[in-house]
Motif scaffolding. Structure first.
Motif, PDB file in Angstrom:
ATOM      1  N   TYR A  89      23.909  11.310 -11.863  1.00  0.00           N
ATOM      2  CA  TYR A  89      24.062  10.120 -11.023  1.00  0.00           C
ATOM      3  C   TYR A  89      22.949  10.061  -9.989  1.00  0.00           C
ATOM      4  N   ASP A  90      22.646  11.209  -9.370  1.00  0.00           N
ATOM      5  CA  ASP A  90      21.564  11.276  -8.381  1.00  0.00           C
ATOM      6  C   ASP A  90      20.215  10.934  -9.016  1.00  0.00           C
ATOM      7  N   LYS A  91      19.996  11.401 -10.242  1.00  0.00           N
ATOM      8  CA  LYS A  91      18.737  11.118 -10.926  1.00  0.00           C
ATOM      9  C   LYS A  91      18.584   9.627 -11.208  1.00  0.00           C
ATOM     10  N   VAL A  92      19.666   8.989 -11.625  1.00  0.00           N
ATOM     11  CA  VAL A  92      19.628   7.543 -11.899  1.00  0.00           C
ATOM     12  C   VAL A  92      19.307   6.775 -10.627  1.00  0.00           C
ATOM     13  N   LEU A  93      19.969   7.125  -9.525  1.00  0.00           N
ATOM     14  CA  LEU A  93      19.693   6.477  -8.245  1.00  0.00           C
ATOM     15  C   LEU A  93      18.251   6.717  -7.810  1.00  0.00           C
ATOM     16  N   SER A  94      17.762   7.935  -8.014  1.00  0.00           N
ATOM     17  CA  SER A  94      16.391   8.271  -7.626  1.00  0.00           C
ATOM     18  C   SER A  94      15.369   7.501  -8.442  1.00  0.00           C
ATOM     19  N   VAL A  95      15.639   7.302  -9.729  1.00  0.00           N
ATOM     20  CA  VAL A  95      14.746   6.501 -10.573  1.00  0.00           C
ATOM     21  C   VAL A  95      14.620   5.090 -10.003  1.00  0.00           C
ATOM     22  N   PHE A  96      15.739   4.519  -9.618  1.00  0.00           N
ATOM     23  CA  PHE A  96      15.716   3.166  -9.043  1.00  0.00           C
ATOM     24  C   PHE A  96      14.975   3.159  -7.708  1.00  0.00           C
ATOM     25  N   TYR A  97      15.230   4.172  -6.897  1.00  0.00           N
ATOM     26  CA  TYR A  97      14.662   4.285  -5.552  1.00  0.00           C
ATOM     27  C   TYR A  97      13.159   4.540  -5.585  1.00  0.00           C
ATOM     28  N   VAL A  98      12.736   5.414  -6.522  1.00  0.00           N
ATOM     29  CA  VAL A  98      11.344   5.869  -6.576  1.00  0.00           C
ATOM     30  C   VAL A  98      10.476   4.993  -7.473  1.00  0.00           C
ATOM     31  N   ASN A  99      11.010   4.545  -8.606  1.00  0.00           N
ATOM     32  CA  ASN A  99      10.204   3.839  -9.604  1.00  0.00           C
ATOM     33  C   ASN A  99      10.396   2.329  -9.608  1.00  0.00           C
ATOM     34  N   VAL A 100      11.639   1.885  -9.525  1.00  0.00           N
ATOM     35  CA  VAL A 100      11.931   0.462  -9.735  1.00  0.00           C
ATOM     36  C   VAL A 100      11.680  -0.378  -8.483  1.00  0.00           C
ATOM     37  N   ILE A 101      12.138   0.099  -7.320  1.00  0.00           N
ATOM     38  CA  ILE A 101      11.990  -0.701  -6.096  1.00  0.00           C
ATOM     39  C   ILE A 101      10.529  -0.998  -5.752  1.00  0.00           C
TER      40      ILE A 101
ATOM     41  N   SER B 204       0.835  -1.216   0.000  1.00  0.00           N
ATOM     42  CA  SER B 204       0.000   0.000   0.000  1.00  0.00           C
ATOM     43  C   SER B 204       0.864   1.258   0.000  1.00  0.00           C
ATOM     44  N   ILE B 205       1.920   1.253   0.808  1.00  0.00           N
ATOM     45  CA  ILE B 205       2.831   2.394   0.862  1.00  0.00           C
ATOM     46  C   ILE B 205       3.524   2.585  -0.482  1.00  0.00           C
ATOM     47  N   ASP B 206       3.951   1.485  -1.103  1.00  0.00           N
ATOM     48  CA  ASP B 206       4.632   1.572  -2.402  1.00  0.00           C
ATOM     49  C   ASP B 206       3.708   2.145  -3.476  1.00  0.00           C
ATOM     50  N   ILE B 207       2.425   1.779  -3.430  1.00  0.00           N
ATOM     51  CA  ILE B 207       1.464   2.325  -4.395  1.00  0.00           C
ATOM     52  C   ILE B 207       1.312   3.838  -4.204  1.00  0.00           C
ATOM     53  N   CYS B 208       1.139   4.271  -2.949  1.00  0.00           N
ATOM     54  CA  CYS B 208       1.009   5.711  -2.664  1.00  0.00           C
ATOM     55  C   CYS B 208       2.280   6.454  -3.038  1.00  0.00           C
ATOM     56  N   TYR B 209       3.404   5.859  -2.737  1.00  0.00           N
ATOM     57  CA  TYR B 209       4.706   6.472  -2.978  1.00  0.00           C
ATOM     58  C   TYR B 209       4.933   6.727  -4.464  1.00  0.00           C
ATOM     59  N   THR B 210       4.798   5.671  -5.260  1.00  0.00           N
ATOM     60  CA  THR B 210       5.074   5.808  -6.692  1.00  0.00           C
ATOM     61  C   THR B 210       3.983   6.594  -7.406  1.00  0.00           C
ATOM     62  N   SER B 211       2.739   6.562  -6.901  1.00  0.00           N
ATOM     63  CA  SER B 211       1.647   7.310  -7.532  1.00  0.00           C
ATOM     64  C   SER B 211       1.743   8.811  -7.263  1.00  0.00           C
ATOM     65  N   THR B 212       2.460   9.190  -6.227  1.00  0.00           N
ATOM     66  CA  THR B 212       2.666  10.611  -5.954  1.00  0.00           C
ATOM     67  C   THR B 212       3.596  11.239  -6.990  1.00  0.00           C
ATOM     68  N   ILE B 213       4.480  10.428  -7.566  1.00  0.00           N
ATOM     69  CA  ILE B 213       5.472  10.927  -8.522  1.00  0.00           C
ATOM     70  C   ILE B 213       5.185  10.469  -9.948  1.00  0.00           C
ATOM     71  N   GLY B 214       4.774   9.187 -10.105  1.00  0.00           N
ATOM     72  CA  GLY B 214       4.656   8.577 -11.426  1.00  0.00           C
ATOM     73  C   GLY B 214       3.785   9.310 -12.436  1.00  0.00           C
ATOM     74  N   PRO B 215       2.499   9.557 -12.144  1.00  0.00           N
ATOM     75  CA  PRO B 215       1.634  10.226 -13.139  1.00  0.00           C
ATOM     76  C   PRO B 215       2.154  11.594 -13.557  1.00  0.00           C
TER      77      PRO B 215
ATOM     78  N   VAL C 195       4.156  14.112   0.846  1.00  0.00           N
ATOM     79  CA  VAL C 195       3.635  12.750   0.700  1.00  0.00           C
ATOM     80  C   VAL C 195       4.769  11.771   0.395  1.00  0.00           C
ATOM     81  N   VAL C 196       5.696  12.171  -0.479  1.00  0.00           N
ATOM     82  CA  VAL C 196       6.831  11.311  -0.809  1.00  0.00           C
ATOM     83  C   VAL C 196       7.655  11.004   0.434  1.00  0.00           C
ATOM     84  N   ALA C 197       7.974  12.035   1.221  1.00  0.00           N
ATOM     85  CA  ALA C 197       8.761  11.840   2.436  1.00  0.00           C
ATOM     86  C   ALA C 197       7.987  11.016   3.466  1.00  0.00           C
TER      87      ALA C 197
END
Length: 319
Positions: free
Chosen positions: A277-289, A75-86, A110-112
């Motif tokens: 480099y930070d953006k690549v890490l953030s993509v993995f952290y925010v979108n992929v995980i 549930s947290i992962d859905i809220c987390y990625t939906s705050t940024i993804g769309p 919300v992300v934090a």
């Protein structure tokens, strides 16, 4: 020109009401390639996490503390990625990626909130695994539903308060320009770097929250697994040890991915990593995980596989 005069000029300038997200890239051709990739990642994240939540809810064999925590993790992962993804997906088609000051503050809050809650929830799941392996006979008496709800509420409450402690000081700073955020979402380190006023207090709040919540949760995880390892080596046979370690493997993998990338993004000097480099890490952290978590917990989990078979069998025989 004195510092006082400079501050007066800053105060007399027009305050920032809009930010511009610079996104992952400004190359149109690359944006056309990235859009379907991130759309697929987002849809798979929703599908897999919702599927896992529904499976846990409808199959009585999964009504245990471990899967109770896992459903909240999804549930947290859905809220987390939906705050940024769309927002991120729609920005691929915008020449100017504008976001209002208030919308930026809400997005970061919300992300934090979700990110810090996930840290605490992963710590709670580690404690659950320690009780299950260290005190198996007392497990059902210790991990009662009331305690599980308190642990989840504590994780969400801690994340909520900690997010407030980061968001309020950061967005109470004075912003007079420039307003370009070197990121694809509103992230506090990039935002406060644009402030025209002193950022010391805001940076201190970020550091304190990171120290007590993120690193504190990681310390709880490490201590729990230290006790688990001691219990396994002391009490279990080789076969029993292997089975016990297998029950923890998924959680260890999720913890390693989450804390490893998260600490790489936020716990380093600003000059040590490049923006790309930070953006690549953030993509993995925010979108992929968030997409990988349900897979990590399902692929080697016999109980989830058996539950899925039962649900599919019932669905096939449904009149």
């Amino acid at each position: 020109m004195t510092m006082r005069n400079t501050m007066e000029m800053d105060r007399n300038s027009t305050p920032v009401t809009m930010f511009v997200l610079l996104g992952l890239t400004d190359e149109k051709e690359l944006q056309l390639i990235l859009f379907p990739i991130f759309l697929m990642i987002y849809l798979m994240t929703l599908m897999w996490n919702l599927g896992l939540i529904i499976l846990i809810r409808i199959d009585s064999h999964l009504h245990t503390p471990m899967y109770f925590f896992l459903s909240f993790l999804s549930s947290i992962d859905i809220c987390y990625t939906s705050t940024i993804g769309p927002r991120m997906l729609s920005d691929f088609f915008r020449d100017e990626k504008l976001i209002s000051f208030v919308a930026c503050a809400i997005q970061y809050f919300v992300v934090a909130w979700m990110a810090l809650s996930e840290c605490c929830l992963l710590a709670a799941m580690a404690i659950d695994r320690y009780v299950a392996i260290g005190s198996p006979l007392q497990y059902s008496y210790i991990m009662v539903p009331e305690l599980c709800w308190k642990m989840v509420s504590g994780a969400l409450g801690t994340g909520f308060i900690s997010s407030l402690f980061q968001t309020i000081p950061g967005f109470n700073l004075y912003y007079c320009g420039p307003n370009n955020i070197q990121h694809f979402f509103c992230d506090i380190p990039q935002i406060i770097s644009l402030s025209c006023s002193s950022t010391f207090i805001s940076q201190m709040f970020i550091f304190i929250v990171s120290l007590f919540v993120a690193l504190g949760s990681l310390l709880v995880v490490l201590l729990s697994y230290g006790f688990i390892a001691a219990s396994i080596l002391k009490s279990f046979s080789v076969k029993g040890s292997s089975k016990a370690f297998n029950t923890c493997a998924s959680h260890l993998a999720a913890v390693t991915l989450y804390f490893g990338t998260g600490l790489s993004v936020y716990m380093h000097p600003s000059s040590s990593h490049s923006t790309k480099y930070d953006k690549v890490l953030s993509v993995f952290y925010v979108n992929v995980i968030p997409m990988l978590n349900p897979l990590i917990y399902s692929l080697r989990n016999k109980e989830i596989k058996e539950a899925l078979k039962r649900v599919m069998k019932k669905a096939m025989h449904f009149p």
